[in-house]
Design a protein around this motif. Sequence first.
Motif, short mmCIF file in Angstrom:
data_model
loop_
_atom_site.label_atom_id
_atom_site.label_comp_id
_atom_site.label_asym_id
_atom_site.label_seq_id
_atom_site.Cartn_x
_atom_site.Cartn_y
_atom_site.Cartn_z
N LYS A 97 0.51 -1.09 -0.26
CA LYS A 97 -0.18 0.35 -0.55
C LYS A 97 0.64 1.30 0.13
CE LYS A 97 -3.78 -1.86 2.36
NZ LYS A 97 -4.83 -1.54 3.59
N ARG A 98 0.67 2.37 -0.41
CA ARG A 98 0.98 4.03 -0.12
C ARG A 98 0.13 4.15 1.10
NH1 ARG A 98 1.32 6.63 -5.64
NH2 ARG A 98 2.60 7.72 -4.22
N LEU A 99 0.45 5.18 1.69
CA LEU A 99 -0.20 6.17 3.22
C LEU A 99 -0.42 7.37 2.19
CD1 LEU A 99 -0.03 5.48 5.71
CD2 LEU A 99 1.88 7.25 6.27
N PHE A 100 -1.46 7.83 2.72
CA PHE A 100 -2.28 8.70 1.94
C PHE A 100 -2.80 10.01 3.25
CE2 PHE A 100 -5.99 11.19 0.31
CZ PHE A 100 -5.34 11.82 -0.68
N ILE A 101 -2.40 10.64 3.20
CA ILE A 101 -2.72 11.74 4.69
C ILE A 101 -3.50 13.05 3.63
CG2 ILE A 101 -1.77 13.23 6.85
CD1 ILE A 101 0.53 11.34 6.18
N LYS A 102 -4.71 13.19 4.57
CA LYS A 102 -6.05 13.77 3.85
C LYS A 102 -5.64 15.21 4.88
CE LYS A 102 -9.20 16.07 3.64
NZ LYS A 102 -10.36 17.18 5.30
N ASP A 103 -5.07 16.17 4.82
CA ASP A 103 -5.30 17.45 6.14
C ASP A 103 -5.71 18.92 5.81
OD1 ASP A 103 -5.11 18.30 8.91
OD2 ASP A 103 -3.46 16.38 9.14
N ILE A 104 -5.49 19.62 6.55
CA ILE A 104 -5.60 21.21 6.65
C ILE A 104 -4.15 21.76 6.00
CG2 ILE A 104 -7.09 23.23 7.27
CD1 ILE A 104 -8.05 20.58 6.18
N THR A 105 -3.92 22.38 5.41
CA THR A 105 -3.26 23.32 5.72
C THR A 105 -2.21 23.72 6.73
OG1 THR A 105 -2.41 22.96 2.92
CG2 THR A 105 -0.86 24.52 3.92
N HIS A 106 -3.83 25.30 7.08
CA HIS A 106 -3.15 26.03 7.69
C HIS A 106 -3.38 25.59 8.75
CE1 HIS A 106 -7.91 26.14 8.56
NE2 HIS A 106 -7.27 26.22 10.01
N TYR A 107 -3.23 24.31 9.36
CA TYR A 107 -3.03 23.57 10.89
C TYR A 107 -1.20 23.75 11.00
CZ TYR A 107 -7.21 21.28 11.17
OH TYR A 107 -8.84 21.45 11.80
N LEU A 108 -0.37 23.84 10.00
CA LEU A 108 0.85 23.82 9.84
C LEU A 108 1.10 25.49 9.86
CD1 LEU A 108 2.02 21.70 7.14
CD2 LEU A 108 1.32 20.87 9.77
N VAL A 109 -0.43 26.07 10.05
CA VAL A 109 0.99 27.82 9.60
C VAL A 109 0.25 28.61 10.96
CG1 VAL A 109 0.56 30.22 7.98
CG2 VAL A 109 0.89 27.52 7.25
N PRO A 110 0.90 29.36 11.24
CA PRO A 110 0.61 30.18 12.25
C PRO A 110 -0.70 31.57 11.79
CG PRO A 110 3.27 31.00 12.30
CD PRO A 110 3.19 29.97 11.76
N PRO A 111 -1.63 31.53 12.85
CA PRO A 111 -3.12 32.11 12.17
C PRO A 111 -2.61 33.63 11.50
CG PRO A 111 -3.13 30.97 14.11
CD PRO A 111 -1.80 30.82 14.25
N ASP A 112 -4.10 34.13 11.16
CA ASP A 112 -3.92 36.04 10.96
C ASP A 112 -2.45 36.71 10.64
OD1 ASP A 112 -5.74 35.72 12.48
OD2 ASP A 112 -5.00 35.65 14.23
N GLY A 113 -1.59 35.49 9.47
CA GLY A 113 -0.65 35.78 9.53
C GLY A 113 0.50 36.29 10.02
N ASN A 114 1.10 36.16 11.10
CA ASN A 114 1.64 36.02 12.13
C ASN A 114 2.71 34.91 11.73
OD1 ASN A 114 0.73 37.65 14.32
ND2 ASN A 114 -0.81 35.80 14.43
N PRO A 115 4.06 35.89 12.05
CA PRO A 115 5.70 34.99 11.49
C PRO A 115 5.23 34.04 12.27
CG PRO A 115 5.77 36.74 13.07
CD PRO A 115 4.63 36.48 12.91
N SER A 116 5.97 32.53 11.78
CA SER A 116 6.35 31.21 11.65
C SER A 116 7.46 31.21 12.09
CB SER A 116 5.77 30.35 10.98
OG SER A 116 7.81 30.67 9.92
N SER A 117 8.21 30.48 13.31
CA SER A 117 9.21 30.03 13.75
C SER A 117 9.22 28.14 13.69
CB SER A 117 9.44 30.30 14.66
OG SER A 117 8.69 30.08 15.90
N ILE A 118 9.89 27.28 14.30
CA ILE A 118 10.17 26.31 13.99
C ILE A 118 9.07 25.35 15.27
CG2 ILE A 118 10.61 23.61 13.53
CD1 ILE A 118 10.93 25.46 10.80
N ALA A 119 8.42 24.78 14.82
CA ALA A 119 7.67 24.27 16.19
C ALA A 119 8.94 23.51 16.87
CB ALA A 119 6.80 23.26 15.94
N PRO A 120 8.74 23.61 18.84
CA PRO A 120 9.73 23.93 19.49
C PRO A 120 9.59 21.98 19.65
CG PRO A 120 8.12 25.18 20.53
CD PRO A 120 7.49 25.37 19.00
#
Length: 393
Positions: A97-120
């Motif tokens: 098989k192959r692994l297929f992940i469906k998810d939401i991109t904004h779950y990876l991005v700080p909301p409201d245009g805030n600057p990002s940094s790597i998750a601790p």
Amino acid sequence: MKVFMTQHDTLQCVHEPFGDAFYYGPERLSSRYENDPEAREASGFSQSTYQTILDRIEKEATEVRSTPPSPTPLIFTSVEAVLRSACSQTVQPASGKRLFIKDITHYLVPPDGNPSSIAPSLNRLKRGVGTSEARTNGATNGTTKAPYPYHTDAEPNNPTVIPRDILEKFHFTFLIRNPRSSIPSYYRCTVPPLDKVTGFYNFMPSEAGYNELRRVFDYLRSIRHIGPANAGQAGKTEHSDSNGVTQGVEVCVVDADDLLDDPAGIIQAYCKSVGIQYHPDMLKWDTEADQRQARDAFEKWKGFHEDVLHSSGLRRRGHVSTLPRKYTNSSLCVFVNIGTDVSNGKKKKVKSIEDENAEWREKYGEDGAKIIRETVDANMGDYEYLKQFAIKV
């Protein structure tokens, strides 16, 4: 998502894992449950970090991996409704098989245009040769505070909290939907009576996700992880590769309206782009095994997938007189709902802004209609930008 869940023998599907960290865990980016520790605890995901989610993905990939390995994992990102910009991943399993992940991109991005940094939990602090340490925010001298912003380094131009080297392990594809349909759909899930089922008791425009999806999309193109070739658009490229520049996987964008107009054609083109064998039976899920798998997968997000849970397939919309009365927050379940509303060869009715405003006022009141319209208008530009890359058949 349910289209690919039918392929029990070839695909292992994972449904929206990153929301656990985004909403509930010690690295949460969303403020939705910030003042409700009981809800975070009751979710069962209060200890979920971006690292633990990736560990889970790796575990599932290991369980399904076989030789020879598939190319890179596949991420299916969806912007619609709640704008769950989705992520989907594929890997080759022990069972083939192959692994297929469906998810939401904004779950990876700080909301409201805030600057990002790597998750601790993904931030490796070197302590000497061969040593490293990962830390999480949120606890200081025995007190608890909102974990974001993180006190970690940012990567140049990376809008997410995931390091580039991890993003590059995935094969990204994208699903988009017109905000004029998706925003009212999501709003409905955040007001009575449905809010008591979903647990989302207020509408947050930042959860639309179009801007976050566009920024991630452009970042992946800029580092040549996707593109320059566009799936289903022969000969169309965004950049010249005549100088031997390494190409990424095809830019693969599916627009919900195109999918509704030609489900078989669009899914077949999508499968060709990502290396999945197309079967016509992908478009139906009428067995008990299909329904049971869907119930288990969607259990975590109650109220957002009711229509798809009561559907049996995806078919060409043909011509519809109006948009369906009920919407849901899941991309493919909305497709199914629309696809079942056909009428005698009439073309789809294009509603005017005045008609939409009147409908929204009737359903949600003056204030509700106002915030829906503002959110729709704020996201149309990003939607139209992404739409130019959509698969054509």
